[in-house]
Design an enzyme around this catalytic site. Structure first.
Site, PDB file in Angstrom:
ATOM      1  N   GLY A 208       0.831  -1.211   0.000  1.00 21.50           N
ATOM      2  CA  GLY A 208       0.000   0.000   0.000  1.00 21.50           C
ATOM      3  C   GLY A 208       0.855   1.245   0.000  1.00 21.50           C
ATOM      4  N   ASN A 209       0.264   2.367   0.372  1.00 28.30           N
ATOM      5  CA  ASN A 209       1.005   3.630   0.459  1.00 28.30           C
ATOM      6  C   ASN A 209       0.410   4.489   1.557  1.00 28.30           C
ATOM      7  OD1 ASN A 209      -1.165   5.367  -0.825  1.00 28.30           O
ATOM      8  ND2 ASN A 209      -0.733   3.980  -2.546  1.00 28.30           N
ATOM      9  N   TYR A 210       0.959   5.696   1.715  1.00 29.05           N
ATOM     10  CA  TYR A 210       0.609   6.544   2.849  1.00 29.05           C
ATOM     11  C   TYR A 210      -0.584   7.473   2.616  1.00 29.05           C
ATOM     12  CZ  TYR A 210       5.251   5.210   4.575  1.00 29.05           C
ATOM     13  OH  TYR A 210       6.342   4.496   5.002  1.00 29.05           O
ATOM     14  N   ALA A 279      -4.332   7.281  -4.893  1.00 29.86           N
ATOM     15  CA  ALA A 279      -2.967   6.776  -5.066  1.00 29.86           C
ATOM     16  C   ALA A 279      -3.064   5.263  -5.230  1.00 29.86           C
ATOM     17  CB  ALA A 279      -2.104   7.144  -3.868  1.00 29.86           C
TER      18      ALA A 279
END
Length: 401
Positions: A208-210, A279
């Site tokens: 995943g990402n932030y 994102a």
């Protein structure tokens, strides 16, 4: 567009209160109907008699107007108004508004207001720059209020003006512009993606990402404020919609790129525009384990495969009457990479931000963007994500019209 509009003008205890007479004059000249609500401290700077003579209405200051039980209804004012303008607004009133301290008629009217609220701060530079004041301004913007400051893009520029109340003619011009734009998306259907996607490695781990989703949620709320019918496809985030706007926005919660792809391709054909702010993970594991992977050896190799390219997929099915807006988060060669994405994915314009701009992007309450289209590039100052959303939707509205 102020003709026939009903404006509640809130006045607080600032030396700039004398300028409220000029604001009233400009509003009435534009055809608006003005009802003044003033704080007790505000009456120390300008008399209700003066204000009443200009508006041809009794000035409201206290909950009870007479000793016979007659009272002023803040709820009725909240339903009556097309907009509320608080000018000047002191640091004390900002704090009360941000924290719901309803100890005077102006604050209770603000808390009952159903219409857009515009705030013109007025204080010295040190008070304006204090972290408490800045936090209160950010909080009020996150509630959907619009802050009118001399350094904002539509108004003047430069540090020197910060904290000083904007000039009356500019305040009224700003109000006129924003009230006009509030209906600019009426009847339009807008699709927005927000937040990250999680691609499972096993039942407890993911790629995943932030992303917090804050930018996408701000865009959804701004579109809803302008009358659009909004579909928000949100990845796994803790961000919540502003309560008064949540009923105007259809929220679809997803976790993976596959789920977001399916929801977006299903919704887009019925929409006038899509803003792809999410994102989305570019890769996912070729296989996701059905059970938790145990640490049994010194290394673990996970083979990845590409996920769906949602922007490219929507760009391929875009019709002439539709718009498609993308986002580009870059770490290097920002302009070149954004322009390449603009062309490759058949976007109408792209919003560029860079991880090199400290205090923006993931998890932040602020952002700094450039909008790039076939017509050129427009750069913006660093500002709250709510204010950035206004800039982006202004651009969208121009393309749709």
């Amino acid at each position: 567009m102020l003709k026939g509009k009903k404006i509640v003008l809130g006045i607080t205890g600032s030396i700039a209160a004398y300028k409220s007479c000029l604001i009233i004059r400009e509003l009435i000249k534009a055809g608006a109907e003005v009802q003044v609500v003033i704080t007790p401290a505000g009456k120390e700077f300008i008399t209700p008699i003066t204000l009443s003579a200009l508006t041809h209405k009794p000035v409201i200051s206290e909950f009870f107007s007479q000793r016979d039980g007659t009272w002023n209804s803040h709820v009725d004012l909240g339903l009556w108004a097309d907009a509320m303008l608080i000018a000047p607004c002191t640091a004390a009133t900002l704090g009360k508004m941000a924290n719901g301290v309803a100890d005077n008629m102006l604050i209770t009217t603000y808390l009952s207001m159903k219409a857009p609220v515009f705030i013109a701060p007025a204080m010295d530079l040190d008070m304006y720059q204090h972290p408490t004041t800045q936090e209160n301004l950010r909080k009020l913007q996150s509630f959907g209020n619009q802050i009118i400051e001399p350094q904002s893009g539509f108004l003047a520029s430069g540090l020197e003006g910060k904290g000083r109340m904007e000039e009356p003619d500019m305040i009224v011009a700003y109000l006129d512009k924003k009230l006009d734009s509030n209906a600019s998306l009426k009847g339009k259907k807008i699709l927005i993606t927000a937040g990250p996607t999680y691609e499972k490695i096993d039942p407890v781990r993911f790629i995943g990402n932030y992303s917090s989703g804050k930018m996408g949620f701000a865009l959804a709320e701004e579109c809803a404020c302008r009358g659009a019918e909004v579909t928000l496809i949100a990845g796994p985030v803790s961000t919540q919609l502003y309560p008064s706007l949540s009923t105007c926005i259809k929220r679809i919660d997803v976790e993976s790129c596959e789920e977001m792809y399916q929801a977006a391709t299903k919704a887009y054909p019925e929409c006038n525009a899509a803003i792809l702010c999410a994102a989305v993970a570019d890769f996912k594991p070729e296989q996701a384990a059905s059970q938790k992977i145990k640490r049994e050896k010194d290394d673990l190799v996970i083979r990845l495969k590409p996920t769906h390219d949602i922007a490219a997929a929507l760009g391929a099915i875009k019709q002439p009457h539709q718009l498609l807006v993308g986002f580009a988060l870059e770490t290097n060669d920002e302009i070149a990479n954004a322009q390449k994405k603009l062309q490759k994915k058949n976007l109408d314009f792209i919003v560029l931000n860079s991880l090199r701009n400290e205090g923006t992007c993931f998890q932040s309450d602020e952002n700094q963007i450039s909008i790039i289209s076939k017509e050129g590039q427009r750069d913006y100052d660093k500002k709250s994500k709510q204010a950035v959303a206004i800039d982006i939707i202004d651009e969208l509205a121009q393309h749709l019209n």
